[in-house]
Design an enzyme around this catalytic site. Structure first.
Site, short mmCIF file in Angstrom:
data_model
loop_
_atom_site.label_atom_id
_atom_site.label_comp_id
_atom_site.label_asym_id
_atom_site.label_seq_id
_atom_site.Cartn_x
_atom_site.Cartn_y
_atom_site.Cartn_z
N GLN A 1 -14.48 49.27 -22.53
CA GLN A 1 -14.77 49.81 -21.20
C GLN A 1 -13.68 49.37 -20.22
O GLN A 1 -13.52 48.18 -19.93
CB GLN A 1 -16.13 49.33 -20.67
CG GLN A 1 -16.50 50.11 -19.40
CD GLN A 1 -17.73 49.63 -18.68
OE1 GLN A 1 -17.91 48.43 -18.45
NE2 GLN A 1 -18.59 50.55 -18.28
N TYR B 1 -17.75 50.50 -8.54
CA TYR B 1 -16.38 50.03 -8.74
C TYR B 1 -15.39 51.13 -8.33
O TYR B 1 -15.79 52.19 -7.85
CB TYR B 1 -16.20 49.56 -10.20
CG TYR B 1 -17.10 48.38 -10.50
CD1 TYR B 1 -16.86 47.14 -9.91
CD2 TYR B 1 -18.23 48.51 -11.31
CE1 TYR B 1 -17.70 46.06 -10.13
CE2 TYR B 1 -19.08 47.43 -11.54
CZ TYR B 1 -18.81 46.20 -10.94
OH TYR B 1 -19.65 45.14 -11.16
N ARG C 1 -18.26 56.71 -18.05
CA ARG C 1 -19.58 56.29 -17.58
C ARG C 1 -19.71 56.60 -16.09
O ARG C 1 -18.83 56.25 -15.30
CB ARG C 1 -19.78 54.79 -17.80
CG ARG C 1 -21.10 54.28 -17.25
CD ARG C 1 -21.37 52.83 -17.61
NE ARG C 1 -22.59 52.74 -18.42
CZ ARG C 1 -23.55 51.82 -18.24
NH1 ARG C 1 -23.42 50.86 -17.35
NH2 ARG C 1 -24.63 51.83 -18.99
N GLY D 1 -29.00 47.96 -22.64
CA GLY D 1 -28.29 46.81 -22.11
C GLY D 1 -29.03 45.52 -22.40
O GLY D 1 -28.72 44.80 -23.35
N ARG D 2 -30.07 45.26 -21.59
CA ARG D 2 -30.75 43.96 -21.70
C ARG D 2 -31.36 43.74 -23.08
O ARG D 2 -31.39 42.61 -23.58
CB ARG D 2 -31.80 43.85 -20.59
CG ARG D 2 -31.14 43.62 -19.24
CD ARG D 2 -32.05 43.96 -18.09
NE ARG D 2 -32.29 45.39 -18.02
CZ ARG D 2 -33.08 45.98 -17.12
NH1 ARG D 2 -33.70 45.25 -16.22
NH2 ARG D 2 -33.23 47.29 -17.12
C1 LIG Z 1 -25.80 41.00 -17.73
C2 LIG Z 1 -25.43 42.42 -17.47
C3 LIG Z 1 -24.08 42.77 -17.41
C4 LIG Z 1 -23.70 44.11 -17.21
N1 LIG Z 1 -22.36 44.44 -17.23
C5 LIG Z 1 -21.99 45.73 -17.14
C6 LIG Z 1 -20.61 46.12 -17.30
O1 LIG Z 1 -19.72 45.28 -17.56
N2 LIG Z 1 -20.31 47.43 -17.18
C7 LIG Z 1 -21.26 48.39 -16.92
O2 LIG Z 1 -20.94 49.57 -16.82
N3 LIG Z 1 -22.58 48.05 -16.79
C8 LIG Z 1 -22.96 46.76 -16.92
N4 LIG Z 1 -24.29 46.43 -16.87
C9 LIG Z 1 -25.30 47.51 -16.81
C10 LIG Z 1 -25.83 47.80 -18.22
O3 LIG Z 1 -24.84 48.38 -19.05
C11 LIG Z 1 -27.02 48.80 -18.19
O4 LIG Z 1 -26.60 49.94 -17.48
C12 LIG Z 1 -28.24 48.19 -17.52
O5 LIG Z 1 -28.56 46.93 -18.07
C13 LIG Z 1 -29.45 49.13 -17.66
O6 LIG Z 1 -29.77 49.32 -19.03
P1 LIG Z 1 -31.07 48.58 -19.67
O7 LIG Z 1 -32.26 49.02 -18.87
O8 LIG Z 1 -31.11 49.07 -21.09
O9 LIG Z 1 -30.85 47.10 -19.56
C14 LIG Z 1 -24.69 45.11 -17.03
C15 LIG Z 1 -26.05 44.74 -17.05
C16 LIG Z 1 -26.42 43.42 -17.28
C17 LIG Z 1 -27.88 43.06 -17.36
#
Ligand SMILES: Cc1cc2nc3c(=O)[nH]c(=O)nc-3n(C[C@H](O)[C@H](O)[C@H](O)COP(=O)(O)O)c2cc1C
Length: 363
Positions: A98, A177, A224, A318-319
């Site tokens: 990314q 961003y 994205r 993500g989480r």
């Molecule tokens: C600890 C953490 C770090 C994240 N870092 C990024 C990142 O570097 N780039 C990005 O596009 N989204 C980032 N996100 C967003 C996640 O990719 C994702 O969109 C978000 O957690 C929602 O998905 P989920 O409901 O499955 O957790 C981050 C989220 C969390 C919790």
């Protein structure tokens, strides 16, 4: 009937299933933004995901303000990524990088210069620096003659990612961003050809994408977007008018896949404000016909249905991927999903804790 466990082709490569790991900043790299051996183990553990989208990875020092986040602008960083991509490939996985320019969401103590953005503005809240928590600084407006340099940084970073062994890249144009700041009128108040009409606001993303396509080919490029809600102080007065044409533009120039991070009315993230802006994925699906990956707050049933009904081609988590390295197995066999510890999300000081110590289900 398509399931989460069917393969999916994203341009140049095929993923073995449709359960993807969304990009997750974990801040375990060195201060020089070089990936560490700890990161090799973390990504290896998660290699059964159909696709791993790496954590946000800086394209330049100017664009990387997260402490202990990795970059991909120099040789040492390329070398640091090589064992990671190898570890994922050795386990049969796929991984894309990314590419991240954080725009105004950085601090001069980390980047060595005043933050940059489409227009003069200051992000709300605080940023973590190597000297502790500080308020965001005012960003200056990028001059038009600086944009070719930023576009060149993206193209070089994409080339470096391929050298480092990644299967492709994802352009981070979400979450407030730099590229998202250009897209949305909450941050973009320019009056030149990069501001105003939707066509002007999407110009920088188009030019970045085209420059990357020139060096690595469209079949290795994903993007994205976060088309609704307010993210890190950035939003838009009419999201449909900018994001549907942006998705169409990306289809027209032929990127391999698109990922949308969409918030429901009430996001489960503690700091997120509720939004009344609807999800745009149904409208985007009509104009973007290559593979579409959807994200945020998906449940097992919700993910299965979205793919079965053809609303998405894959779902990224993500989480759940923070706490469940073997998520594919858990979804396949209906096994319990472990809860992540948000106190350990970020930070080199935590090291392995909350990073590579989440248990796997016994074989
Ligand atoms: C600890 C953490 C770090 C994240 N870092 C990024 C990142 O570097 N780039 C990005 O596009 N989204 C980032 N996100 C967003 C996640 O990719 C994702 O969109 C978000 O957690 C929602 O998905 P989920 O409901 O499955 O957790 C981050 C989220 C969390 C919790």
């Amino acid at each position: 009937m398509t399931t989460l466990f069917d393969p999916l082709t994203l341009g140049a490569f095929t993923t073995s299933n449709r359960i993807y790991m969304s990009p997750l900043t974990r801040a375990r790299a060195g201060r020089d933004a070089v990936p560490t051996p700890l990161m090799v183990e973390y990504y290896r553990q998660r290699a059964t995901a159909g696709l791993i989208i790496s954590e946000g990875t800086g394209i330049s020092r100017q664009g990387l303000g997260w402490i202990n986040a990795p970059g991909i602008w120099n040789e040492a960083q390329i070398e640091g990524w090589k064992p990671i991509t190898k570890a994922v490939h050795d386990k049969g996985g796929k991984i894309v990088c990314q590419l991240w320019h954080m725009g105004r969401l950085v601090h001069s103590s980390t980047t060595g210069e005043q933050p940059v953005a489409p227009s003069i503005s200051t992000a709300p809240d605080y940023i973590h620096t190597y000297e502790g928590k500080k308020p965001y600084e005012e960003a200056r407006a990028l001059r038009i003659d600086e944009l070719p340099g930023i576009i060149a940084d993206y193209a070089k970073a994409a080339q470096n990612a391929i050298k480092a062994g990644f299967d492709g890249i994802q352009i981070h144009s979400a979450n407030g961003y730099l590229l998202d700041e250009f897209l949305r009128d909450g941050c973009n108040h320019r009056t030149d050809q990069y501001g105003g009409s939707p066509e002007n606001r999407m110009r920088l993303l188009r030019e970045v994408t085209e420059a990357i396509i020139k060096v690595i080919g469209a079949d290795r490029v994903g993007v994205r977007l976060s088309p609704n809600g307010r993210v890190q102080g950035n939003d838009d007065s009419n999201p449909e008018a900018i994001f549907v044409p942006t998705a169409k533009m990306l289809q027209d120039i032929g990127i391999a896949w698109l990922e949308l991070r969409e918030s429901g009315a009430h996001s489960s993230f503690a700091g997120d404000e509720p939004t009344t802006q609807p999800k745009l994925s149904p409208k985007i699906r009509k104009v973007f016909t290559n593979p579409l990956v959807l994200n945020q707050d998906y449940t097992v049933a919700g993910a299965k249905e979205a793919v079965m009904e053809g609303r998405a081609d894959a779902i990224s988590f993500g989480r759940w991927y923070i706490a469940n390295p073997d998520l594919v197995r858990r979804l396949k066999d209906n096994l319990p999903i472990q809860k992540d510890d948000s106190k350990l999300w970020y930070g080199a000081e935590h090291g392995a804790k909350g990073y590579i110590d989440y248990p796997f289900i016994a074989p």
